[in-house]
Enzyme design. Structure first.
Site: not given
Ligand code: NAD
Length: 294
Positions: A54, A98, A121
């Protein structure tokens, strides 16, 4: 011999990343550099690989990226402090924590500390509610990547029967809502579903997001169906495989995503898209201003 068309997530993601790079450059010309912060806690090797990918993709696209790495013993309070600092930082337009977090940490509380407009997200309650009610908001990257891949291959969802195997908050549930919003008829299957095979056989578009190597057999696929394989698993022989028996399914499906090179790269591309959109909104720019052609 594979007959199905391969839905090339890698190439499609590359095209999206190029579009993001050009839009990010336009945004920067107007004095606003899109910024992404990634928070990584602990030593999970897969998470380290995902974060590195990422980070690299975001840097390549010209975004300012900072990765906050915290040890496995980080306390909830310390993690919340980090997220709150990023929440207040005007140079940060997207925050990604994460997952999974080490088991002593409360992921739900950490996610809620992310302001909805920086929640790239799409996991905060506010963005989940926006998805379910059809309001604008940031959508979770993996399901958004699935829909985007179909869109770019001109595979319509309207009136189609989409069967989603998996009901996680990260993939299965949001995907079902995105498909509903695109006027599909949706069936959601999960670990307690009876006769999974029969449900799969009725899918025009079959999405597997389970985490069990090759659970979905080739002959569970309806002839001509489209198969999206979200799963990323390590098989016993060390191969990286999806949740679908690729060889078997690709003899029967009309189109299928490979693993790797399917939904994985699309997930990262959508993270960049979400960050760019979040930055553009904060800087008072529209997609049109940025030449964002969608
Ligand atoms: P999860 O463990 O949170 O959810 C798995 C889901 O599968 C659950 O809803 C469960 O009910 C269902 N399930 C379990 N066993 C089943 C069975 N026998 N039959 C039917 N359903 C069953 O997992 P997740 O986070 O949704 O991820 C699923 C898979 O997708 C994993 O392999 C993960 O690595 C992968 N993934 C890939 C990406 C990507 O970028 N490609 C992103 C996220 C997750």
């Amino acid at each position: 011999m594979s007959e199905a068309r391969i839905l090339d997530g890698k190439a499609t993601a590359l095209a999206i990343r190029t579009e993001v790079r050009s839009a990010a450059a336009k945004l920067e010309e107007s004095g606003c550099r899109a910024g992404l912060a990634v928070v990584l806690v602990g030593e999970d090797p897969a998470s380290h690989v995902y974060v590195r990918n990422k980070d690299r993709a975001a840097s390549d696209a010209g975004l300012a990226v900072q990765t906050v790495r915290l040890g496995a013993a980080t306390t909830q309070e310390r993690l919340l402090q980090e997220v709150r600092t990023l929440a207040e930082d005007d140079a940060v337009h997207g925050i990604l924590v994460q997952l999974p977090l080490p088991s002593h940490l409360d992921a739900a509380e950490v996610i809620e500390a992310i302001p909805p407009h920086k929640d790239v997200d799409g996991l905060t309650q506010s963005n989940v509610a926006a998805l379910v009610t059809g309001r604008p908001g940031l959508r979770p990257c993996t399901p958004a990547g699935c829909i985007e891949l179909l869109t770019r291959y001109e595979i319509g969802l309207e009136g189609k029967h989409v069967v989603v195997v998996g009901r996680s908050m990260l993939v299965g549930k949001p995907l079902a809502h995105l498909a509903l919003a695109a006027n599909a008829t949706v069936t959601i299957c999960h670990s307690r579903t009876q006769e999974l095979e029969q449900h799969c056989r009725r899918a025009d578009i079959l999405v597997a997001a389970v985490g069990i190597p090759e659970l979905i057999r080739g002959d569970w696929v309806q002839p001509g169906a489209v198969v999206l394989d979200v799963g990323i698993n390590r098989a016993e022989d060390g191969r990286l495989v999806g949740d679908v028996d690729f060889e078997g399914a690709s003899r029967i499906a009309s189109a299928i995503t490979p693993v790797p090179g399917g939904i994985g790269p699309m997930t990262i591309a959508m993270l960049l898209v979400n960050t760019l959109q979040s930055a553009a909104l904060r800087c008072g720019m529209t997609a049109k201003d940025l030449g964002w052609g969608r």
